[in-house]
Design an enzyme around this catalytic site. Sequence first.
Site, PDB file in Angstrom:
ATOM      1  N   THR A 146      12.665  -1.206  12.170  1.00 45.07           N
ATOM      2  CA  THR A 146      12.637  -2.078  10.995  1.00 45.07           C
ATOM      3  C   THR A 146      13.982  -2.145  10.279  1.00 45.07           C
ATOM      4  OG1 THR A 146      10.312  -1.500  10.677  1.00 45.07           O
ATOM      5  CG2 THR A 146      11.431  -2.545   8.830  1.00 45.07           C
ATOM      6  N   GLU A 147      14.339  -3.358   9.857  1.00 43.03           N
ATOM      7  CA  GLU A 147      15.596  -3.585   9.132  1.00 43.03           C
ATOM      8  C   GLU A 147      15.309  -4.146   7.744  1.00 43.03           C
ATOM      9  OE1 GLU A 147      18.406  -4.277  13.057  1.00 43.03           O
ATOM     10  OE2 GLU A 147      18.040  -5.977  11.714  1.00 43.03           O
ATOM     11  N   SER A 152       8.412  -7.357  10.071  1.00 41.63           N
ATOM     12  CA  SER A 152       7.715  -7.272  11.361  1.00 41.63           C
ATOM     13  C   SER A 152       8.365  -8.106  12.455  1.00 41.63           C
ATOM     14  CB  SER A 152       6.254  -7.715  11.187  1.00 41.63           C
ATOM     15  OG  SER A 152       5.558  -6.853  10.312  1.00 41.63           O
ATOM     16  N   GLU A 261       0.648   3.060  19.131  1.00 35.91           N
ATOM     17  CA  GLU A 261       0.960   3.270  17.715  1.00 35.91           C
ATOM     18  C   GLU A 261      -0.132   2.669  16.829  1.00 35.91           C
ATOM     19  OE1 GLU A 261       4.443   2.299  14.388  1.00 35.91           O
ATOM     20  OE2 GLU A 261       4.665   1.570  16.449  1.00 35.91           O
ATOM     21  N   LEU A 356     -16.360   7.461  -7.225  1.00 34.65           N
ATOM     22  CA  LEU A 356     -17.460   8.417  -7.367  1.00 34.65           C
ATOM     23  C   LEU A 356     -16.984   9.747  -7.937  1.00 34.65           C
ATOM     24  CD1 LEU A 356     -19.426   7.707  -4.073  1.00 34.65           C
ATOM     25  CD2 LEU A 356     -20.183   7.201  -6.405  1.00 34.65           C
ATOM     26  N   GLU A 386      -1.735  -9.011   8.349  1.00 33.47           N
ATOM     27  CA  GLU A 386      -1.500 -10.435   8.596  1.00 33.47           C
ATOM     28  C   GLU A 386      -0.962 -10.677   9.999  1.00 33.47           C
ATOM     29  OE1 GLU A 386      -1.857  -9.544   4.442  1.00 33.47           O
ATOM     30  OE2 GLU A 386      -0.469  -8.724   5.934  1.00 33.47           O
TER      31      GLU A 386
END
Length: 398
Positions: A146-147, A152, A261, A356, A386
């Site tokens: 990732t950059e 994505s 993954e 709860l 998404e």
Amino acid sequence: MTIVDTPERRQLRELTRAFVTREVLPHLDDWERAGEVPRALHATAAKLGLLGIGFPESVGGSGGDLLDSIIVTEELIRSGGSSGLVAALFTHGIALPHMVAAAGARTGGSLGGRLGGVSSPGDDSLIERYVRPTLSGTMIGALAITEPDGGSDVAGIRTTARRDGDHYVVNGSKTYITSGHRADFVTTAVCTDFPGSGELTLLVIDKGSPGFTVGRRLEKLGWHCSDTAELSFVDVRVPVANRIGAENTGFLAIMQHFAAERLSLATQAYATAQRCVELAVRWCRDRETFGRPLASRQLIRHRLAQMHTRAEAARSYVHEVAIRVAAGEPVVTEVAMAKNVAVAACDQVVDQALQLHGGFGYLRDAEVERHYRDARILGIGGGTTEIMNEIIAKGMGL
């Protein structure tokens, strides 16, 4: 359909529970506040054989397959650990498989077959220099894809690697890198053509290489015990021998390992839901309001029943898809659905479990509070909800 619970897998569950009880629970709160787990935990897990589950013995692993890895992840969380702990301790699950598969291609092994037979002269040495030490707990690896402006969009990677003799010269940056601060090496996706061309190659870059800078530790909503970093590369010279597989095969390698993954994240999601059901049931039996236990009220019982149903249904579906992946079936759409189903169940169950618990659930002293924070990343990591929906839509022919 669920994973067959063989005698060996029952022993694996027992081993994992004992590890969590003895080595994790007394210290997890401290690790959460420290922002990382100690390196010694990797060595301990390796000695027990947990760190190498899912990796062949020929590369220093403990054997087993994807299904055994799922068993360990599930049991670690249900025994009182967390998805943040899974991320910190098992980062090698995303840092090493590309090296193992490439070396398998060179030797004609089944792992290599999944990479289409591509290999590199350096692949065998990568096993000795990085895979074996990591599975023995003496090194820590990370995966850098990732950059800052990429999200994505794997094909849009802009970190470049220019060939210069026996080296590549790497320039660019990465972000949201799990174990980026502690990692001794980073399996890094680089573009070997113009930025954003999609011509990707995987390089193993050593920490301490001139021009390689590990930036600030990123502070996060959850996964507090898992360190996350920004990485910068300025004219970093990386030996060609550190290339994984052939040049420009990185995109295929990345895509082929996304299934494992995503199933790991799906497992973390349904296991977190299961653990939160257990915590909520225990709390509602012990907690009294207006002279009666919470669990004596029909509304509460029905809510717990719905939570349990969602968690168990997600578990069954993830197991079914995992069995098909382990059998070699091309079930890209089903993997995306499994991740989304498990994440949705986790989101609903964790929210209700904290509700709860009332005011106590909002305190750092409550285990359910940690799960509430940690759960939020599961619909983002490994491809967002998404993105999964887009994969599903494509599988539907839309």
